[in-house]
Design a protein around this motif. Sequence first.
Motif, mmCIF file in Angstrom:
data_model
loop_
_atom_site.group_PDB
_atom_site.id
_atom_site.type_symbol
_atom_site.label_atom_id
_atom_site.label_comp_id
_atom_site.label_asym_id
_atom_site.label_seq_id
_atom_site.Cartn_x
_atom_site.Cartn_y
_atom_site.Cartn_z
ATOM 1 N N ALA A 180 -4.811 6.457 16.668
ATOM 2 C CA ALA A 180 -5.388 5.165 16.291
ATOM 3 C C ALA A 180 -4.256 4.147 16.405
ATOM 4 C CB ALA A 180 -5.938 5.202 14.875
ATOM 5 N N PRO A 181 -4.395 3.136 17.255
ATOM 6 C CA PRO A 181 -3.295 2.177 17.435
ATOM 7 C C PRO A 181 -2.963 1.397 16.168
ATOM 8 C CG PRO A 181 -4.894 2.016 19.223
ATOM 9 C CD PRO A 181 -5.511 2.872 18.163
ATOM 10 N N LEU A 182 -3.972 1.179 15.313
ATOM 11 C CA LEU A 182 -3.771 0.379 14.107
ATOM 12 C C LEU A 182 -4.239 1.145 12.877
ATOM 13 C CD1 LEU A 182 -5.143 -3.095 15.323
ATOM 14 C CD2 LEU A 182 -2.760 -2.310 15.294
ATOM 15 N N GLY A 183 -3.708 0.753 11.722
ATOM 16 C CA GLY A 183 -4.139 1.372 10.481
ATOM 17 C C GLY A 183 -3.937 0.446 9.301
ATOM 18 N N MET A 184 -4.862 0.500 8.362
ATOM 19 C CA MET A 184 -4.686 -0.133 7.059
ATOM 20 C C MET A 184 -4.134 0.958 6.159
ATOM 21 S SD MET A 184 -5.521 -3.388 6.941
ATOM 22 C CE MET A 184 -6.003 -3.741 5.248
ATOM 23 N N LEU A 185 -2.836 0.859 5.831
ATOM 24 C CA LEU A 185 -2.126 1.960 5.185
ATOM 25 C C LEU A 185 -1.382 1.483 3.953
ATOM 26 C CD1 LEU A 185 -0.514 3.518 8.410
ATOM 27 C CD2 LEU A 185 -2.727 4.117 7.379
ATOM 28 N N TYR A 186 -0.948 2.440 3.146
ATOM 29 C CA TYR A 186 -0.067 2.122 2.030
ATOM 30 C C TYR A 186 1.320 1.787 2.568
ATOM 31 C CZ TYR A 186 -3.545 4.038 -1.216
ATOM 32 O OH TYR A 186 -4.686 4.270 -1.946
ATOM 33 N N ALA A 187 1.962 0.803 1.965
ATOM 34 C CA ALA A 187 3.307 0.417 2.390
ATOM 35 C C ALA A 187 4.286 1.576 2.248
ATOM 36 C CB ALA A 187 3.781 -0.773 1.565
ATOM 37 N N SER A 188 4.084 2.429 1.249
ATOM 38 C CA SER A 188 4.987 3.571 1.050
ATOM 39 C C SER A 188 4.938 4.540 2.223
ATOM 40 C CB SER A 188 4.635 4.305 -0.250
ATOM 41 O OG SER A 188 3.302 4.800 -0.210
ATOM 42 N N ASP A 189 3.750 4.767 2.784
ATOM 43 C CA ASP A 189 3.631 5.683 3.924
ATOM 44 C C ASP A 189 4.319 5.106 5.156
ATOM 45 O OD1 ASP A 189 2.274 7.731 2.654
ATOM 46 O OD2 ASP A 189 0.289 6.938 3.117
ATOM 47 N N VAL A 190 4.178 3.809 5.359
ATOM 48 C CA VAL A 190 4.803 3.174 6.521
ATOM 49 C C VAL A 190 6.331 3.195 6.383
ATOM 50 C CG1 VAL A 190 5.005 1.026 7.834
ATOM 51 C CG2 VAL A 190 2.785 1.737 6.931
ATOM 52 N N ALA A 191 6.823 3.015 5.150
ATOM 53 C CA ALA A 191 8.268 3.007 4.917
ATOM 54 C C ALA A 191 8.907 4.351 5.234
ATOM 55 C CB ALA A 191 8.557 2.625 3.462
ATOM 56 N N GLU A 192 8.143 5.429 5.158
ATOM 57 C CA GLU A 192 8.679 6.776 5.369
ATOM 58 C C GLU A 192 8.681 7.201 6.839
ATOM 59 O OE1 GLU A 192 10.230 7.967 2.785
ATOM 60 O OE2 GLU A 192 8.873 9.227 1.612
ATOM 61 N N GLU A 193 7.996 6.453 7.701
ATOM 62 C CA GLU A 193 7.774 6.912 9.070
ATOM 63 C C GLU A 193 8.369 5.949 10.092
ATOM 64 O OE1 GLU A 193 6.585 9.771 9.820
ATOM 65 O OE2 GLU A 193 5.809 10.381 7.840
ATOM 66 N N ALA A 194 9.261 6.461 10.943
ATOM 67 C CA ALA A 194 9.897 5.624 11.962
ATOM 68 C C ALA A 194 8.918 5.219 13.058
ATOM 69 C CB ALA A 194 11.073 6.381 12.582
ATOM 70 N N ASP A 195 7.822 5.968 13.218
ATOM 71 C CA ASP A 195 6.855 5.671 14.272
ATOM 72 C C ASP A 195 5.834 4.618 13.871
ATOM 73 O OD1 ASP A 195 8.027 7.559 15.940
ATOM 74 O OD2 ASP A 195 6.783 9.187 15.172
ATOM 75 N N LEU A 196 5.984 4.057 12.674
ATOM 76 C CA LEU A 196 5.040 3.054 12.197
ATOM 77 C C LEU A 196 5.741 1.723 11.995
ATOM 78 C CD1 LEU A 196 3.087 5.155 9.536
ATOM 79 C CD2 LEU A 196 2.455 4.716 11.913
ATOM 80 N N GLU A 197 5.036 0.651 12.292
ATOM 81 C CA GLU A 197 5.590 -0.698 12.141
ATOM 82 C C GLU A 197 4.596 -1.567 11.373
ATOM 83 O OE1 GLU A 197 7.102 -4.454 14.912
ATOM 84 O OE2 GLU A 197 5.971 -2.804 15.808
ATOM 85 N N THR A 198 5.075 -2.260 10.357
ATOM 86 C CA THR A 198 4.222 -3.169 9.596
ATOM 87 C C THR A 198 3.959 -4.443 10.396
ATOM 88 O OG1 THR A 198 4.961 -2.351 7.439
ATOM 89 C CG2 THR A 198 4.058 -4.582 7.510
ATOM 90 N N VAL A 199 2.690 -4.796 10.507
ATOM 91 C CA VAL A 199 2.288 -6.022 11.199
ATOM 92 C C VAL A 199 2.004 -7.128 10.194
ATOM 93 C CG1 VAL A 199 0.555 -7.071 12.700
ATOM 94 C CG2 VAL A 199 1.318 -4.713 13.119
ATOM 95 N N LEU A 200 1.303 -6.770 9.128
ATOM 96 C CA LEU A 200 0.891 -7.757 8.133
ATOM 97 C C LEU A 200 0.901 -7.097 6.760
ATOM 98 C CD1 LEU A 200 -0.335 -10.539 7.378
ATOM 99 C CD2 LEU A 200 -2.590 -9.547 7.879
#
Length: 249
Positions: A180-200
């Motif tokens: 899935a190119p995009l996701g509505m995720l918890y900020a904590s999960d994104v902070a742990e993963e180098a393959d994820l980038e926060t957009v908004l």
Amino acid sequence: MFRGLLALLFSLFALVSCAPSEPKGPVVLAASSLQAPLEELAEQWRASGRPPPVLSFASSPALARQVQSGAPGDIFISADREWIDYLAQQGDLDEAGLRTIASNSLVLARHDDGTSISREEVLSQLGEVPLATGDPETVPLGRYARQALTSEGLWDKAESSIVPTQSARAAMVLVKRGEAPLGMLYASDVAEEADLETVLAFSRDSHDPIDYIAMILPASGHPDARGFLEFLASPKSAAVFARHGFKRP
């Protein structure tokens, strides 16, 4: 010789079966987004000389229904208040025993494929590409996502492309893998993963508070349950949650 071998095997089996089992700490049923910090805190608890807690992770609704069905457990940690209230309707709930141990925030994230893309370009993709998040009907992450997107006037555009998952971790994995190119995720999960980038990053005002509430289950009889719950709510544990991208409650 054959009889001697049988006797030796029988003796070894008897020794193994009689060996004392390793003592176990309280059984903790926790929202999947808490896996990283809870595993670290469980190790700290074990290092202090206490039996390590037994951790089980899944979505809050799945765990609440397991508890309702009689699954053994000592502590339940939900990603929202709704599933605490759900269990309260099934039996006794000691309000004084509830602890809010951490909080979280919500972000729109993308799979980081190495290319550069503006926020406006990403937002233009809403409704056009798969958007992974929790099931808005049952999973806390999905409900928060619907609230936030609605607050920003984006829900009507994004709804058709929602990929509903049964846990926050499952949504994160879909985006991490690029399924899935995009996701509505918890900020904590994104902070742990180098393959994820926060957009908004969404403001706290755009959705209900994302609080992790812990409770001792009425059927718990483990002597360390109360102590481990207080440990999770301590300032020392708050520092661990912060390292993993969570916020103080």
